[in-house]
Design a protein around this motif. Structure first.
Motif, PDB file in Angstrom:
ATOM      1  N   LEU A  13       0.692  -1.216  -0.065  1.00  0.00           N
ATOM      2  CA  LEU A  13      -0.062   0.052   0.072  1.00  0.00           C
ATOM      3  C   LEU A  13       0.730   1.378   0.115  1.00  0.00           C
ATOM      4  O   LEU A  13       2.387   1.235   0.318  1.00  0.00           O
ATOM      5  CB  LEU A  13      -0.997  -0.078   1.332  1.00  0.00           C
ATOM      6  N   SER A  87      -6.540  -2.762   3.121  1.00  0.00           N
ATOM      7  CA  SER A  87      -6.577  -3.660   1.794  1.00  0.00           C
ATOM      8  C   SER A  87      -7.889  -3.942   1.222  1.00  0.00           C
ATOM      9  O   SER A  87      -7.771  -4.373   0.236  1.00  0.00           O
ATOM     10  CB  SER A  87      -6.003  -5.054   2.352  1.00  0.00           C
ATOM     11  N   SER A  89     -10.029  -1.520   0.676  1.00  0.00           N
ATOM     12  CA  SER A  89     -10.584  -0.046   0.397  1.00  0.00           C
ATOM     13  C   SER A  89      -9.911   0.092  -0.911  1.00  0.00           C
ATOM     14  O   SER A  89      -8.728   0.041  -1.020  1.00  0.00           O
ATOM     15  CB  SER A  89     -10.495   0.623   1.550  1.00  0.00           C
ATOM     16  N   TYR A  90     -10.632   0.976  -1.675  1.00  0.00           N
ATOM     17  CA  TYR A  90      -9.841   1.815  -2.606  1.00  0.00           C
ATOM     18  C   TYR A  90      -9.398   2.944  -2.145  1.00  0.00           C
ATOM     19  O   TYR A  90      -8.812   3.773  -3.011  1.00  0.00           O
ATOM     20  CB  TYR A  90     -11.098   2.217  -3.945  1.00  0.00           C
ATOM     21  N   PHE A  93      -5.807   4.481  -3.072  1.00  0.00           N
ATOM     22  CA  PHE A  93      -5.568   5.102  -4.257  1.00  0.00           C
ATOM     23  C   PHE A  93      -5.526   6.412  -4.122  1.00  0.00           C
ATOM     24  O   PHE A  93      -4.791   7.137  -4.588  1.00  0.00           O
ATOM     25  CB  PHE A  93      -6.441   4.601  -5.347  1.00  0.00           C
ATOM     26  N   ARG A 111      -6.211  -1.923 -12.777  1.00  0.00           N
ATOM     27  CA  ARG A 111      -6.106  -1.397 -11.152  1.00  0.00           C
ATOM     28  C   ARG A 111      -6.794  -2.237 -10.303  1.00  0.00           C
ATOM     29  O   ARG A 111      -6.565  -2.010  -9.099  1.00  0.00           O
ATOM     30  CB  ARG A 111      -6.461   0.257 -11.159  1.00  0.00           C
ATOM     31  N   THR A 112      -7.951  -2.683 -10.521  1.00  0.00           N
ATOM     32  CA  THR A 112      -9.082  -2.667  -9.428  1.00  0.00           C
ATOM     33  C   THR A 112      -9.403  -4.191  -9.680  1.00  0.00           C
ATOM     34  O   THR A 112     -10.390  -4.678  -8.942  1.00  0.00           O
ATOM     35  CB  THR A 112     -10.082  -1.992  -9.441  1.00  0.00           C
ATOM     36  N   HIS A 114      -8.469  -7.140  -9.699  1.00  0.00           N
ATOM     37  CA  HIS A 114      -8.239  -8.153  -8.736  1.00  0.00           C
ATOM     38  C   HIS A 114      -7.931  -7.636  -7.260  1.00  0.00           C
ATOM     39  O   HIS A 114      -7.545  -8.167  -6.573  1.00  0.00           O
ATOM     40  CB  HIS A 114      -6.793  -8.818  -9.194  1.00  0.00           C
ATOM     41  N   HIS A 115      -8.612  -6.331  -7.031  1.00  0.00           N
ATOM     42  CA  HIS A 115      -8.626  -5.898  -5.750  1.00  0.00           C
ATOM     43  C   HIS A 115      -9.643  -6.487  -4.853  1.00  0.00           C
ATOM     44  O   HIS A 115     -10.747  -7.190  -5.195  1.00  0.00           O
ATOM     45  CB  HIS A 115      -9.052  -4.164  -5.734  1.00  0.00           C
ATOM     46  N   PRO A 116      -9.128  -6.871  -3.516  1.00  0.00           N
ATOM     47  CA  PRO A 116      -9.874  -7.621  -2.520  1.00  0.00           C
ATOM     48  C   PRO A 116     -11.275  -7.065  -2.380  1.00  0.00           C
ATOM     49  O   PRO A 116     -12.196  -7.677  -1.691  1.00  0.00           O
ATOM     50  CB  PRO A 116      -9.008  -7.559  -1.262  1.00  0.00           C
ATOM     51  N   THR A 118     -13.421  -5.403  -4.619  1.00  0.00           N
ATOM     52  CA  THR A 118     -14.068  -5.338  -5.811  1.00  0.00           C
ATOM     53  C   THR A 118     -15.432  -6.142  -5.747  1.00  0.00           C
ATOM     54  O   THR A 118     -16.674  -5.791  -5.862  1.00  0.00           O
ATOM     55  CB  THR A 118     -13.318  -5.546  -7.256  1.00  0.00           C
TER      56      THR A 118
END
Length: 445
Positions: A13, A87, A89-90, A93, A111-112, A114-116, A118
């Motif tokens: 992060l 981890s 949260s957006y 960014f 960017r998102t 594979h984000h936890p 999404t």
């Protein structure tokens, strides 16, 4: 991949999340782990309504977690549920870049994708703007979320930025006023700075129009400070070649008056894009105030106009506000506007607001003002009150006659000088002036 100018932590992060100065700024807000408040919910609700988003959040971010001070579209009655790990949260960014973060299709955006957050949070589209303290530290975000992918328009992002500044202003206002209570000698400068934050830094440039404004807060001889007032004005584009000009006056002073004036100004800006009627626009503001249970009222004058080769063509409505004045090129002064209902008080069907058309030929000037300009009088201790009568509407009109031939800036300066001669530089009420003059050479093409 969003670049993080300050590097990344071992958990991947942004390093900015752990910046000690930023963390001190977040702690200083006193908002972490506190319950919902109407002012933040109102601004988040406005963001959701204007953008058409299903969810909206005011989020504070420390080194480890994000905390939702406001949660619109998600019912979270328990404080323990209003937070989560960074981890998931957006918001990092936004903190990492100190700038907006916008995703139209979260599942497909690299960017998102594979984000936890999404899929568990059902994020189809996300847009967020930073919340900043007075020193520019990122405290968190104001964001809107839709379940399904969607494009965010430039107007959506601009509106979100404006409302994020309002949230930031509320946070900074609270901190500044808390500080002021412990430092009375500094409170005058602080209050003036806060008041300036409720007014535009500079009036927008309108081709073919001269614009000038002034604001003088009320003062008391027995105090070293001033109170934040509720007078506000603005000049802004609405749609196409159309413009809006507003002058308003909230009853009372202090934080609540400042909050209401900020809400009114931003509500008018947001709603002006889809109506050409000032009366309809003021009615919408009235309804919003009543729906929110505002315990104060305000008066307002709103003019919608556009420029032509022959000058300015527009419409004005008054919500309990003093009539506008028009100075013609020959020096003649006339009143403009039908008396209307004060906003935020009476329920339907007692609200009456009327659109009145007007034109300004090249050289003509429109003056909007608050009632401080027609109630100027010496303060106790400056001169015997019976020696100088109160300055009234007829006196302001005569002073405007004397400005024949002057441009907008010089006109406002002359009126300020006349009013100062009445109150000795210590007005009993806040006084705001806004002058709009059709340029003699017409609009630029």
């Amino acid at each position: 991949m969003v670049e993080h100018p300050g590097g990344v932590r071992v958990d991947g992060l942004p390093a900015a999340l752990s910046d000690p100065d930023r963390l001190r700024a977040v702690a200083a807000t006193g908002l972490m782990d506190t319950g919902p408040e109407e002012v933040f919910d109102d601004l988040a609700s406005l963001a959701a309504r204007i953008t058409g988003a299903g969810r909206a959040f005011v989020t504070l971010v420390d080194a480890d977690r994000s905390f939702w001070k406001s949660s619109i579209g998600v019912d979270l009655p328990d404080l323990a549920d209003r937070q989560g790990p960074l981890s998931a949260s957006y918001c990092p960014f936004v903190v990492g870049t100190a700038d907006a973060f916008v995703v139209d299709d979260a599942a497909r955006d690299p960017r998102t994708a594979h984000h936890p957050a999404t899929h568990p949070m059902h994020i189809g589209a996300w847009a967020g703007q930073p919340l900043l303290d007075a020193d520019g530290h990122v405290l968190g975000t104001l964001c809107v979320i839709d379940d399904d992918p969607r494009p965010w328009s430039d107007a959506d992002i601009a509106t979100l930025a404006t409302l994020a500044r309002s949230v930031s202003a509320e946070i900074n206002l609270r901190q500044a006023l808390t500080t002021a209570r412990h430092a009375h000698r500094r409170s005058a400068d602080l209050a003036r700075t806060l008041q300036a934050g409720l007014l535009p830094d500079a009036l927008r440039t309108v081709p073919g129009l001269e614009a000038a404004a002034s604001y003088l807060p009320a003062s008391r001889r027995d105090r070293a400070d001033i109170e934040v007032g509720g007078d506000f004005y603005d000049l802004f584009p609405t749609h196409g070649d159309n413009w809006g000009a507003v002058m308003g006056d909230v009853c009372g002073k202090g934080v609540q008056a400042a909050q209401l004036s900020s809400m009114a100004r931003h509500t008018l800006r947001a709603d002006a894009t889809d109506t050409r009627s000032p009366a309809v626009l003021l009615k919408r503001l009235h309804d919003a105030m009543v729906a929110q249970g505002a315990d104060r009222f305000l008066t307002c004058a709103y003019a919608a106009f556009h420029l032509t080769d022959q000058g300015v063509v527009g419409t004005l409505a008054l919500g309990g506000h003093p009539p506008a004045l028009i100075r013609r090129t020959d020096g003649a002064v006339e009143q403009l506007g039908e008396p209307g209902t004060v906003l935020g008080v009476l329920p339907e069907p007692h609200v009456h607001l009327t659109d009145v058309p007007f034109t300004l030929a090249p050289g003509d000037l429109l003056l909007l003002y608050t009632d401080g300009a027609i109630e100027a009088r010496p303060r106790t201790g400056t001169a015997p009150r019976e020696a100088v009568a109160r300055f009234e509407e007829a006196d302001l009109a005569r002073a405007l006659v004397d400005t024949r031939g002057l441009d907008a800036v010089a006109t406002v300066a002359h009126l300020d000088a006349v009013l100062e001669a009445q109150h000795g530089g210590r007005p009993s009420d806040d006084t705001a002036l806004l002058a709009l003059r059709a340029a003699s050479d017409g609009p630029a093409r």
